[in-house]
Every structure is written in C-alpha cells, then in structure tokens.
Design a protein around this motif. Sequence first.
Motif, short mmCIF file in Angstrom:
data_model
loop_
_atom_site.label_atom_id
_atom_site.label_comp_id
_atom_site.label_asym_id
_atom_site.label_seq_id
_atom_site.Cartn_x
_atom_site.Cartn_y
_atom_site.Cartn_z
N GLY A 163 0.82 -1.20 0.00
CA GLY A 163 0.00 0.00 0.00
C GLY A 163 0.85 1.24 0.00
O GLY A 163 2.05 1.19 -0.25
N SER A 164 0.20 2.37 0.28
CA SER A 164 0.89 3.66 0.33
C SER A 164 0.98 4.13 1.77
O SER A 164 0.02 4.01 2.54
CB SER A 164 0.12 4.69 -0.50
OG SER A 164 0.13 4.34 -1.87
N VAL A 165 2.13 4.67 2.12
CA VAL A 165 2.35 5.13 3.49
C VAL A 165 3.30 6.33 3.46
O VAL A 165 4.10 6.48 2.52
CB VAL A 165 2.94 3.98 4.34
CG1 VAL A 165 4.31 3.57 3.84
CG2 VAL A 165 2.96 4.32 5.82
N GLN A 166 3.19 7.17 4.45
CA GLN A 166 4.09 8.31 4.56
C GLN A 166 5.43 7.89 5.13
O GLN A 166 5.53 6.87 5.84
CB GLN A 166 3.46 9.39 5.44
CG GLN A 166 2.23 10.04 4.83
CD GLN A 166 1.73 11.19 5.67
OE1 GLN A 166 2.07 11.33 6.83
NE2 GLN A 166 0.91 12.04 5.06
N ASN A 208 9.60 2.42 10.02
CA ASN A 208 10.41 3.58 9.65
C ASN A 208 10.70 3.60 8.15
O ASN A 208 11.85 3.74 7.72
CB ASN A 208 11.72 3.57 10.45
CG ASN A 208 12.42 4.91 10.42
OD1 ASN A 208 11.80 5.94 10.12
ND2 ASN A 208 13.71 4.89 10.69
N LEU A 209 9.66 3.47 7.38
CA LEU A 209 9.81 3.40 5.93
C LEU A 209 10.31 4.73 5.37
O LEU A 209 9.97 5.81 5.87
CB LEU A 209 8.48 3.01 5.28
CG LEU A 209 8.13 1.53 5.43
CD1 LEU A 209 6.62 1.31 5.25
CD2 LEU A 209 8.92 0.70 4.42
N ILE A 210 11.11 4.63 4.33
CA ILE A 210 11.66 5.80 3.65
C ILE A 210 11.28 5.71 2.17
O ILE A 210 10.95 4.62 1.67
CB ILE A 210 13.19 5.87 3.84
CG1 ILE A 210 13.86 4.62 3.28
CG2 ILE A 210 13.55 6.06 5.31
CD1 ILE A 210 15.38 4.64 3.36
N VAL A 224 4.59 -1.37 -2.74
CA VAL A 224 4.78 -0.54 -1.56
C VAL A 224 5.24 0.84 -2.04
O VAL A 224 6.22 0.94 -2.77
CB VAL A 224 5.81 -1.14 -0.60
CG1 VAL A 224 6.16 -0.16 0.52
CG2 VAL A 224 5.30 -2.44 -0.02
N THR A 225 4.51 1.87 -1.64
CA THR A 225 4.85 3.24 -2.02
C THR A 225 4.98 4.09 -0.77
O THR A 225 4.06 4.14 0.05
CB THR A 225 3.76 3.83 -2.93
OG1 THR A 225 3.62 3.02 -4.10
CG2 THR A 225 4.14 5.25 -3.35
N VAL A 226 6.16 4.71 -0.63
CA VAL A 226 6.42 5.57 0.52
C VAL A 226 6.59 6.99 0.00
O VAL A 226 7.54 7.30 -0.71
CB VAL A 226 7.67 5.12 1.28
CG1 VAL A 226 7.86 5.99 2.54
CG2 VAL A 226 7.59 3.65 1.64
N SER A 227 5.65 7.84 0.36
CA SER A 227 5.66 9.20 -0.18
C SER A 227 4.89 10.12 0.75
O SER A 227 3.90 9.72 1.37
CB SER A 227 5.03 9.21 -1.57
OG SER A 227 4.88 10.53 -2.05
#
Length: 118
Positions: free
Chosen positions: A10-13, A84-86, A114-117
């Motif tokens: 999914g998407s996460v900050q 602690n995703l980057i 997986v999208t980290v934005s």
Amino acid sequence: QVQLVESGGGSVQPGGSLRLSCAASRSRASIYVMGWYRQTPGKERELVADISNSGNTNYADSVKGRFTISRDNAKNILYLQMNNLIPEDTALYYCNLRHIFPSMATYWGQGTQVTVSS
C-alpha cells in the motif's frame, strides 16, 4: 505446484509502517529458504530479507534495524514487518521460495506494491 500469494502492500508516509504477508501452499522441501525481494523500474530485483527452514535470517544492509522477517509455520505464512519506511523503500515486493533439498526449485509470488511518499 507451489503457489505464493502476497498481500499487505500500500501507500504510506515516510516513517510509517506496513506488514507484508505471503501465504504459501504446502511445500514438500525439507530444506528451503523463503524471502522477500523488491524491484523498481529499470533496476534488478534485490534481496530484502530471507529466512531458512532452520530460522536463520539474512537482511540487506539498507533495511537492517527497520525490517523484520518472520514465519508462521503452522499457517505457512511469511511476513515482513517494515518500520520507519523511507521513500527509497518504494518498490514492487515479491515473495520467494527456494527449495534446496530434496530437489531444487524456485517460486515467486505476483508482487505487491509498496509506495512511501509524503
């Protein structure tokens, strides 16, 4: 034929967490390694983490201390807890199973994004 089905992408900050799951059909191998790989456009697929049937784990340097691989043997599910995703973790994540004994074979899941934005 072994089947691997991933979920949990999914998407996460940045700074957030995700947990990936990989449900595996029954494997007849007595020695095997299960792992997570990831791939971004234009780059080769790279190992993120893996775990052997004996429980030994191995991590890419870029995820050490942030990601944890684990396995529920009773349910035959592989997990990847990502904390602690980057943004550099953004990729298509694949579940992998490598049979080593009594015969060698490699299986892949279909991948989960997986999208980290921010």
